[in-house]
Write a protein that holds these residues in place. Structure first.
Motif, PDB file in Angstrom:
ATOM      1  N   ARG A 164       8.311 -12.784  -9.434  1.00  0.00           N
ATOM      2  CA  ARG A 164       8.390 -13.733 -10.545  1.00  0.00           C
ATOM      3  C   ARG A 164       7.062 -14.447 -10.804  1.00  0.00           C
ATOM      4  N   ALA A 178      18.906  -4.670 -17.071  1.00  0.00           N
ATOM      5  CA  ALA A 178      18.550  -5.893 -16.349  1.00  0.00           C
ATOM      6  C   ALA A 178      19.375  -6.026 -15.075  1.00  0.00           C
ATOM      7  N   GLU A 236      18.058  -6.003 -11.084  1.00  0.00           N
ATOM      8  CA  GLU A 236      18.435  -7.030 -10.114  1.00  0.00           C
ATOM      9  C   GLU A 236      19.109  -6.401  -8.909  1.00  0.00           C
ATOM     10  N   GLN A 270      14.391  -8.765 -18.854  1.00  0.00           N
ATOM     11  CA  GLN A 270      14.218 -10.179 -18.554  1.00  0.00           C
ATOM     12  C   GLN A 270      13.768 -10.955 -19.785  1.00  0.00           C
ATOM     13  N   GLN A 280      16.717 -11.536 -21.972  1.00  0.00           N
ATOM     14  CA  GLN A 280      17.550 -12.611 -21.427  1.00  0.00           C
ATOM     15  C   GLN A 280      16.949 -13.975 -21.749  1.00  0.00           C
TER      16      GLN A 280
END
Length: 866
Positions: A161, A623, A627, A810, A813
């Motif tokens: 991240r 997505a 994950e 991402q 989202q």
């Protein structure tokens, strides 16, 4: 040879260039993460020092952390090292992040809380983001293989991240002990041994370089390892005969070399070194207090002059971990025992470290030391340090004099390792229980844990070998245990697809009388035969969900409503109740992110991805797959590590990226015994068939799709869920892609029979779906058919998959959350990113969507699932 300050690094020009680029990118606001791996003495620490010097010269702030073998069992010890200079800034974090982060360090207000690992990780990321507001940061982390698991989980979280943050992470680990959390998450740079020419140059730069026969022997034995070259050259300079000794394993020889200087040191210095080696990274006052009046601070000087340690204001650091190991091994057992006992006596305010020193000082079994570790495990568990709890319980078990108590602690250790998401560890712990006790309850629980450990790999038959005997043996005396075992067994039975396993589960389930909680029976019925048991399972499904979810942060092992939600979501999916599956599994994932375990998060994310894929929500499915894969790779859940890339390859194939799809499938299933993993085998055939179909190779596509069914004597599904039984849905709208394919095929048939007017609405409906899903081969084919039918297709609408193709899952989202009115900080809290990273993504999203403000997002995005 590269000059860096007053030091020289030989033969590492390529590595130094990569590090320089990492630092240069950081100064321009770009992030990065790099893991250097190599054997002991390869020069990883020297390269880290070089990178730190580069960074400081460029105005980059450097934060450092070093793994410690002795603190690897202390939860978040490494993270505390890293963040300690800025913990006072944690007061500015959002409340939940602040409480989670400070709570794991025992720095909260004393209010009992249950740790939230994801909030802890997000708090650490947000804290570093806040610090980076004042200038870029380089995190330099040495001996990563000795970091505690809690810290490793946080580092893996942050490494995924960092985009948009002026923060880079540079790590070093031994190549034989790369932490699983980082193995697939971070770019790797392997530090190879020096080539012969570079090794010779390094020897030439030593104060007394060896020559002749001694030089040849040093080059031979060092095998290009820089630390070995330097230390062997020193050994030969002291004693030329040393080069003629028989070859020893490299680590042993280096440790022996490091220990050579110890007898020449004063007794007080040797004792200080031993206490420092036993304490590893303990503060200097702790060491001096434990030694007592037998030594003074001045007694460190000979060790510093010998180059063994560096003493800072309040800490002592060994020049290399092998020096610490050599010091510790050179001491007698009695000396080591005395050091650990003295350290335990002074660490009265640190019960966790005190417990570990008591354990190290124990002679044989010691129930008192075992109880202290047991208590330490309980504290670690409350802080969310499941791996640390498992480590402490495993050590406590070894100290337990009573075999039954030892077995009980091993079972609890296996349970904690399961929540930490480490299946191999779970299997190792569970295997020891049967050698210690005949207690049926403990043996049954150990078998359940062992079965789970194999169920999340691809060793499904082995998993069922543990679980089914437990289920059968408990039918009469403990039906609840039987249903628990059957519920766990149903997943590997589904994945294996073998009929004998499914039939046995169903036979055992029928012998269990009705229970208050029938969730295990429901999953067994649906998961083992969703066609024959559909009506019964749907009736049970309607009665099963009545309880609300527990509060966020509840312990996962006690969050029974959440467990029921997960089972019900999986049940809905196998029964083809796709919309209900998405609702339940999506809610479960939202809840799991607040109180996560790697195993649960990864498997639920993959199940959610399957449901989203079938419903036509392909961007959301990707997505969820990303994950699932990240969490599974960290925890070693092989079934997800293989399954998620296969489904992702299917999406690639259907969208026209056929070469990458095939490569992804081959990488994923390499080494997997697909005939014993029929669910994966069927998905592999489908992914490769989809790639052939996208290319128009109908013969190859037929071969792949035909392989999903047996040939003799009558075609049957290779896996029972790939059934030819058509469920009730006349319009087929719950499978939009397949429905669009049928419309396209029928429309082509109509047009070729000069019935173009009838074909046009079918083609228009199919085109809308194909454009939304981004299936370029089918979109192109449908547009061509429309033109042949006398219709000029309109340009792709705004918000279609074509216009969204540049967005990552991402980014989509983030865009949807921003369109819903959430601030950057609120979005970051929701998806575990820092506010800065959210803003960075929005900066990139706007031009991709052709907009200039948040207010335009709602109109630019399609509704989820469209």
């Amino acid at each position: 040879m590269t000059p860096l300050g007053d030091e020289w690094i030989v033969g590492r020009d390529h590595e130094l260039a990569l590090l320089s680029r990492l630092v240069d990118a950081l100064t321009t606001g770009r992030s990065g993460a790099l893991l250097m791996t190599g054997g002991p003495g390869a020069g990883k620490s020297a390269l880290l020092e070089a990178a730190a010097r580069m960074a400081r010269r460029s105005g980059v702030r450097v934060l450092r952390c070093r793994g410690s073998e002795g603190e690897s069992g202390l939860p978040f010890a490494g993270l505390h090292q890293l963040l300690r200079p800025f913990l006072d800034l944690a007061e500015g974090l959002p409340g939940r992040q602040r409480a989670a982060l400070l709570g794991v360090f025992g720095l909260d207000d004393g209010t009992p809380t249950v740790s939230d690992p994801l909030l802890t990780s997000l708090g650490a990321l947000t804290l570093l983001s806040d610090v980076a507001e004042h200038g870029p940061l380089l995190l330099v982390i040495d001996d990563t293989h000795w970091l505690d698991l809690g810290t490793l989980d946080v580092l893996a979280f942050m490494a995924r991240r960092l985009e948009g943050e002026p923060v880079a992470v540079l790590l070093a680990a031994r190549d034989t002990a790369v932490p699983a959390q980082l193995d697939r998450q971070v770019d790797r740079l392997t530090i190879e041994p020096l080539d012969p020419a570079a090794a010779g140059r390094l020897l030439d730069h030593q104060p007394r370089p060896p020559a002749g026969r001694a030089r040849s022997r040093v080059l031979e034995q060092a095998a290009g390892v820089p630390l070995a070259l330097v230390e062997l050259a020193r050994a030969v300079a002291r004693d030329p005969a040393a080069a003629h000794e028989d070859t020893l394993p490299l680590t042993d020889r280096l440790e022996a070399i490091f220990a050579v200087d110890l007898p020449e040191l004063p007794p007080a210095t040797r004792e200080l070194l031993l206490f420092a080696a036993a304490a590893e990274s303990a503060e200097l006052p702790v060491i001096l207090s434990a030694v007592g009046d037998r030594a003074t601070p001045d007694d460190w000087l000979p060790a510093e002059r010998a180059g063994l340690v560096r003493v800072d204001a309040d800490r002592v650091r060994f020049r290399h971990p092998l020096i610490r190991s050599a010091v510790y091994r050179a001491a007698t057992y009695t000396e080591r025992h005395t050091a650990h006992r003295a350290l335990a006596d002074v660490l009265v305010g640190d019960p966790d470290r005190r417990a570990w020193h008591h354990a190290a000082a124990a002679s044989g079994v010691d129930e008192e030391a075992a109880r202290e570790l047991d208590d330490s495990a309980a504290r670690a568990q409350r802080r969310g340090g499941y791996a640390a709890a498992a480590t402490a319980l495993e050590r406590a078990a070894r100290l337990s004099p009573d075999p039954t108590v030892r077995a009980g602690r091993l079972v609890r250790a296996a349970t904690m390792a399961m929540y930490a998401g480490h299946p191999r560890w779970v299997g190792e712990l569970s295997a020891q229980v049967a050698t210690l006790t005949d207690e049926p309850a403990l043996l049954a629980e150990a078998s359940l844990r062992a079965g789970w450990a194999l169920a999340v790999t691809t060793r499904f038959a082995g998993s069922l070998g543990f679980l089914l005997p437990v289920a059968e043996a408990a039918v009469d005396e403990d039906p609840v245990l039987t249903l628990d075992a059957l519920a766990t067994a149903t997943t590997p039975a589904y994945n294996s697809g073998a009929p004998e396993h499914r039939e046995k589960i169903l036979r055992i389930a029928e012998r269990v009388p009705p229970q208050e909680d029938e969730i295990g029976r429901l999953w067994a019925l649906a998961g083992c035969d969703p066609v024959r048991n559909r009506a019964r399972a749907l009736a049970m499904f309607a009665r099963a969900w009545t309880d609300p979810l527990a509060e966020p942060g509840a312990r996962p092992e006690l969050d029974l409503p959440l467990a029921r939600m997960v089972v019900l979501g999986g049940t809905a999916w196998v029964l083809d109740e796709t919309a209900e599956a998405i609702r339940l599994l999506g809610a479960a994932m939202d809840h799991l992110r607040r109180s996560p375990t790697s195993g649960a998060n990864a498997t639920v994310a993959q199940a959610l991805a399957l449901a989203l894929y079938e419903s036509g929500s392909w961007t959301e499915a990707r997505a969820a797959l990303d994950e699932a894969y990240g969490l599974a790779a960290e925890g070693g859940l092989e079934n997800v590590v293989v399954g998620a890339p296969v489904l992702r390859a299917t999406l690639l194939a259907l969208r026209g990226d056929t070469e990458e799809a095939r490569a992804a499938v081959q990488r994923a299933v390499h080494g997997i015994d697909l005939p014993n993993c029929r669910s994966l085998q069927v998905r592999t055939h489908y992914a490769l068939g989809a790639a052939a179909l996208a290319e128009g190779d109908h013969a190859a596509a037929y071969d792949r799709f035909r392989a999903v069914y047996t040939r003799q004597p009558e075609p049957e599904p290779l896996h029972f869920h790939a059934s030819d039984y058509y469920l009730a849905d006349p319009a087929g709208d719950r499978w939009p892609f397949e429905r669009a394919q049928v419309r396209l095929d029928y429309a082509e048939w109509l047009r070729r029979r000069r019935r173009a007017v009838e074909a046009r609405p079918l083609l228009a409906a199919a085109l809308e779906v194909f454009e939304r899903l981004g299936t370029r081969p089918w979109t192109d084919r449908t547009r061509a058919e429309l033109r042949a039918a006398g219709v000029t297709p309109a340009s792709p609408p705004a918000g279609s998959a074509d216009s969204l193709a540049e967005l990552t899952p991402q980014q989509l989202q983030i865009a949807r959350l921003a369109a819903a009115g959430l601030t950057n900080r609120e979005i970051g809290e929701r998806i575990f990113l820092s506010p800065r990273t959210v803003g960075f993504h929005l900066y990139r999203i706007f031009p991709k969507l052709g907009i200039t403000s948040r207010a335009q997002l709602r109109d630019a995005l399609p509704e989820p699932g469209e």
